[in-house]
Each structure stands twice: as C-alpha cells, then as structure tokens.
Design a protein around this motif. Structure first.
Motif, short mmCIF file in Angstrom:
data_model
loop_
_atom_site.label_atom_id
_atom_site.label_comp_id
_atom_site.label_asym_id
_atom_site.label_seq_id
_atom_site.Cartn_x
_atom_site.Cartn_y
_atom_site.Cartn_z
N PRO A 1 -80.46 80.96 -55.27
CA PRO A 1 -81.12 80.28 -55.68
C PRO A 1 -82.12 79.43 -54.45
O PRO A 1 -83.22 78.92 -54.59
CB PRO A 1 -80.37 79.03 -56.55
CG PRO A 1 -79.22 79.29 -55.75
CD PRO A 1 -79.03 80.85 -55.37
N VAL A 2 -81.65 79.24 -53.29
CA VAL A 2 -82.18 78.75 -52.14
C VAL A 2 -83.24 79.42 -51.80
O VAL A 2 -84.66 78.95 -51.56
CB VAL A 2 -81.11 78.72 -51.14
CG1 VAL A 2 -81.92 78.12 -49.70
CG2 VAL A 2 -79.95 77.93 -51.06
N PHE A 3 -83.40 80.96 -51.99
CA PHE A 3 -84.35 81.64 -51.48
C PHE A 3 -85.38 81.68 -52.49
O PHE A 3 -86.88 81.46 -52.25
CB PHE A 3 -83.72 83.20 -51.36
CG PHE A 3 -85.06 84.12 -51.32
CD1 PHE A 3 -85.94 84.38 -50.08
CD2 PHE A 3 -85.37 84.72 -52.72
CE1 PHE A 3 -86.90 85.20 -50.35
CE2 PHE A 3 -86.54 85.76 -52.43
CZ PHE A 3 -87.28 85.86 -51.36
N LEU A 4 -85.06 81.55 -53.78
CA LEU A 4 -86.04 81.47 -54.93
C LEU A 4 -87.04 80.09 -54.83
O LEU A 4 -88.11 80.02 -54.93
CB LEU A 4 -85.16 81.60 -56.18
CG LEU A 4 -84.81 82.82 -56.60
CD1 LEU A 4 -84.03 82.75 -57.86
CD2 LEU A 4 -85.61 84.09 -56.50
N LEU A 5 -86.13 79.10 -54.52
CA LEU A 5 -86.98 77.67 -54.30
C LEU A 5 -87.88 77.70 -53.09
O LEU A 5 -88.81 77.17 -53.43
CB LEU A 5 -85.78 76.60 -54.40
CG LEU A 5 -86.10 75.09 -54.07
CD1 LEU A 5 -86.89 74.76 -55.15
CD2 LEU A 5 -85.11 74.28 -53.70
N ALA B 1 -88.84 80.27 -51.31
CA ALA B 1 -90.21 80.93 -51.61
C ALA B 1 -91.26 80.41 -52.61
O ALA B 1 -92.43 80.89 -52.34
CB ALA B 1 -89.62 82.39 -52.12
N ALA B 2 -90.79 79.79 -53.61
CA ALA B 2 -91.69 79.35 -54.68
C ALA B 2 -92.75 78.20 -53.95
O ALA B 2 -93.79 78.10 -54.18
CB ALA B 2 -91.03 78.92 -55.99
N LEU B 3 -91.95 77.49 -53.07
CA LEU B 3 -92.50 76.34 -52.46
C LEU B 3 -93.53 76.87 -51.52
O LEU B 3 -94.64 76.51 -51.32
CB LEU B 3 -91.45 75.48 -52.04
CG LEU B 3 -92.15 74.23 -51.17
CD1 LEU B 3 -93.23 73.21 -51.99
CD2 LEU B 3 -90.87 73.43 -50.49
N ILE B 4 -93.04 78.03 -50.84
CA ILE B 4 -93.97 78.52 -49.49
C ILE B 4 -95.18 79.18 -50.14
O ILE B 4 -96.31 78.92 -49.74
CB ILE B 4 -93.11 79.54 -48.92
CG1 ILE B 4 -92.13 78.58 -48.00
CG2 ILE B 4 -94.27 80.37 -47.95
CD1 ILE B 4 -91.32 79.65 -47.24
N VAL B 5 -94.97 79.82 -51.27
CA VAL B 5 -96.20 80.47 -52.04
C VAL B 5 -97.23 79.33 -52.46
O VAL B 5 -98.39 79.46 -52.32
CB VAL B 5 -95.65 81.12 -53.42
CG1 VAL B 5 -96.79 81.82 -54.11
CG2 VAL B 5 -94.90 82.49 -52.94
N PHE B 6 -96.59 78.07 -53.34
CA PHE B 6 -97.42 76.98 -53.33
C PHE B 6 -98.28 76.34 -52.13
O PHE B 6 -99.65 76.35 -52.14
CB PHE B 6 -96.68 76.06 -54.17
CG PHE B 6 -97.51 74.62 -54.28
CD1 PHE B 6 -98.05 74.47 -55.34
CD2 PHE B 6 -97.07 73.54 -53.57
CE1 PHE B 6 -98.96 73.60 -55.67
CE2 PHE B 6 -97.86 72.48 -53.87
CZ PHE B 6 -98.78 72.50 -54.74
N LEU C 1 -88.92 72.63 -43.85
CA LEU C 1 -87.57 72.77 -44.34
C LEU C 1 -87.54 73.88 -45.21
O LEU C 1 -86.60 74.79 -45.06
CB LEU C 1 -87.30 71.48 -45.35
CG LEU C 1 -85.95 71.60 -46.09
CD1 LEU C 1 -84.82 71.65 -44.98
CD2 LEU C 1 -85.73 70.42 -46.85
N ALA C 2 -88.88 74.22 -45.87
CA ALA C 2 -88.71 75.35 -46.83
C ALA C 2 -88.97 76.57 -46.04
O ALA C 2 -88.11 77.64 -46.39
CB ALA C 2 -90.39 75.42 -47.60
N PHE C 3 -89.45 76.80 -44.75
CA PHE C 3 -89.52 77.97 -44.10
C PHE C 3 -88.04 78.04 -43.42
O PHE C 3 -87.38 79.19 -43.51
CB PHE C 3 -90.45 77.85 -42.97
CG PHE C 3 -91.70 78.19 -43.39
CD1 PHE C 3 -92.17 79.50 -43.91
CD2 PHE C 3 -92.83 77.38 -43.73
CE1 PHE C 3 -93.18 79.77 -44.07
CE2 PHE C 3 -94.09 77.42 -44.06
CZ PHE C 3 -94.28 79.04 -44.37
N ILE C 4 -87.47 77.08 -43.13
CA ILE C 4 -86.10 77.01 -42.59
C ILE C 4 -85.13 77.72 -43.48
O ILE C 4 -84.10 78.47 -43.42
CB ILE C 4 -85.55 76.06 -41.79
CG1 ILE C 4 -86.34 75.39 -40.69
CG2 ILE C 4 -84.11 75.83 -41.45
CD1 ILE C 4 -86.05 74.14 -40.11
N MET C 5 -85.09 77.08 -44.59
CA MET C 5 -84.38 77.61 -45.96
C MET C 5 -84.73 78.94 -46.08
O MET C 5 -83.46 79.85 -46.52
CB MET C 5 -84.45 76.58 -47.16
CG MET C 5 -84.04 75.16 -47.11
SD MET C 5 -84.54 74.29 -48.19
CE MET C 5 -84.04 75.33 -49.77
#
Length: 319
Positions: A55-59, A61-66, A301-305
């Motif tokens: 779920p960390v990757f999915l969250l 990745a979705a934020l980075i795509v946005f 934070l999104a890229f570090i996650m």
C-alpha cells in the motif's frame, strides 16, 4: 492382506513424520516465485508482484502521478495566471475562487502552488536522470575493469564528496545569471553522480564475481558482452533504489537553493522562491508559507516512500 506399497502409487505416498510441514513450506515458497504460466519469475517480475501488494507503493505512486500531471498540465486545476498580481489584495486570506489567499505582491497563492510543481519536478527528474546515467557509466566501468581507472575515479569522487552541497551551490550558482532550471540541474548532477557511481561500482564488483559471469568468460565472451548482457542487468537494481530516493532529496535541494536566492529566479515559479518571499511575513500572513511548504514536503515524502518501497521489493533479504 498385504499393505499397499507407497512406491507403486506416488500420489498415495505419505511424507515422513515431521517432514510434511517443511515440505509444504518449501512448496508454497516455490509457488510464490512462479507466475501463472508455472515458470519461475525473474527479479523484476517478482519485484513488481511485491510492489502491487504494497500500500505504501500504491499511495506514493498515485501521488507522484498526480504531481507529474499537474506539472505538465497545471490547467487541470487552475486557469489563472501565476504571474498576474493585484497589489490591492496583498497578503489577504482565503477568498471565493482563491482558497489559499494572496501573497505580498497580490498573486494567487493557489495558482503559484500548482505551477510551482513544474519547476521542482523538472529539476528533480532531470537531475536524477543525469546523475544516474553519469554515475552508473563511470562507476560501472571502474568496478568492471578496476586498475588505475578505478583508483582515479575513487579519488575524483572523494574530491566531490568533500564539497559541501549548500556552500558549493552558493559559489557555483551565484555567478550564473540564467533564470532557467538548467544551471541548477547541472550543479546537482555535478555533485550527485559520485554517490551513484560508488553504488554502481560496488554492485558491479559483486555481480562480476558470480558463476554465470565466470562461465561466460570461460566460454570466450568479450568484456563488452559480459558487461552489457550479464553484469549490468544484475547490478542496476541498487542504483535504481538510490536514485529514486535521491530524487526527493534533489527537489528539496532545489528549494533550498532557491530559498537562498541562488537557485531558480523570478519570473520562474518555484516553491522555494515562494517560501523565501513568505518567510519574512510568517506572522502576518502564515498562509503564504504553509501552502508551498506543505506541497514541497508532500512531494519529497512521496518520492522517499516510493524509493523505500522499491528497495524492499528489490532486496529479497528485507521480505
């Protein structure tokens, strides 16, 4: 009546006492490493299988795509001009159609926060690609061939490691008059490639000692073929992990340099520039600082996650 011989019918054979649990565990682990076709999965397919369940990757990745989408097409979220300002609305708070309020110059903070993603993500992505390509090339060649080339690269990398990043940026970028992102990208690549070069060097040294590389050498394969066909595909995973995490760090570095006045410069819209302009007014108009700073923090934070999730997927020891 004689008892049936289990060796005549293997399907009815019973595992010895105490071995059933171990056999079942081994079979279940083997099945997890096989795809739907029954063939063993490669490192990359197995990593993708793990990432899809994280779920960390999915969250992240979705934020980075946005973020990438609004960086390419900010018109998705706003149709206003980030450079259009009205001094009569200086430092005013939230208003209809302007949820984040106005800055000191009367510019819409919401619009500038949306457009600020473009410069920050452009710097982060371009700097990461440049540092990863340069570091992987130099570090991979040094680790594969060794000798004087390895020693020379190590000493050059030590020199760059000794340069403080912020101080180097103040010196290097203070003489640059361009307001584009490319001087900042070039500076980050200049100081970022040694880290990735060391990662690539160590990974190549480990990969070239494997049996399949020694077998290819014994069969007469050339150095170029061994490096490109056998060593590089099995040594690139650590570089990808470090580069993904470094991308968020580079975005934060760009904001830091812009905050100090030596990174991006107006009229470029950047979160670092907006934070720098809002810092003196933190008590009178905190909204000017909170929104661009919050967007910057979430992006980093999104890229570090994402990097942490990729690291966990590519390293079987962490599963």
């Amino acid at each position: 009546m004689p008892e049936p011989d289990p060796y005549e019918n293997p399907k009815e054979a019973v595992a010895p006492t105490g071995a059933g649990g171990a056999m079942d565990l081994a079979m279940s682990e083997a099945e997890t490493l096989r795809g739907s076709t029954g063939k063993p999965r490669s490192l990359w397919s197995d990593a993708w299988h793990q990432l899809r369940r994280n779920p960390v990757f999915l969250l992240s990745a979705a934020l980075i795509v946005f973020l990438v989408l609004i960086a390419i097409w900010p018109q998705i979220l706003t149709s206003a001009d980030p450079l259009r300002c009205d001094l009569s609305k200086s430092q005013q708070g939230s208003a209809p159609g302007h949820p984040f309020g106005y800055d000191t110059q009367g510019c819409d903070v919401y619009t500038r926060t949306v457009y600020g993603a473009r410069a920050s993500i452009t710097v982060g992505v371009c700097a990461t690609l440049g540092a990863a390509l340069l570091g992987s090339l130099l570090g991979g060649l040094a680790g594969f061939y060794g000798g004087w080339w390895d020693a020379l690269l190590s000493r050059i990398a030590d020199v760059f490691f000794g340069i403080p990043v912020v101080l180097g940026g103040l010196v290097f970028l203070s003489v640059v008059t361009s307001s584009t992102v490319w001087p900042v990208v070039g500076f980050i690549v200049l100081l970022g490639w040694p880290q990735l070069a060391r990662i690539a060097r160590g990974s190549v040294i480990t990969a070239k000692q494997n049996d399949y590389v020694q077998a290819a050498r014994a069969l007469g394969a050339g150095s170029g073929r061994m490096l490109l066909r056998h060593v590089a595909p099995n040594a690139v995973a650590p570089v990808i992990v470090v580069a993904t995490i470094a991308l968020g760090t580079y975005i934060a570095l760009e904001a830091t340099l812009s905050f100090l006045g030596v990174g991006l410069r107006p009229p470029t819209v950047s979160w670092g520039i907006d934070i720098s302009n809002a810092a003196p007014q933190i008590r009178n108009a905190p909204h000017m600082l909170l929104w661009p700073a919050g967007a910057l923090s979430i992006t980093v934070l999104a890229f570090i996650m994402l990097g942490d999730a990729v690291r966990d997927a590519l390293d079987p020891k962490l599963r």
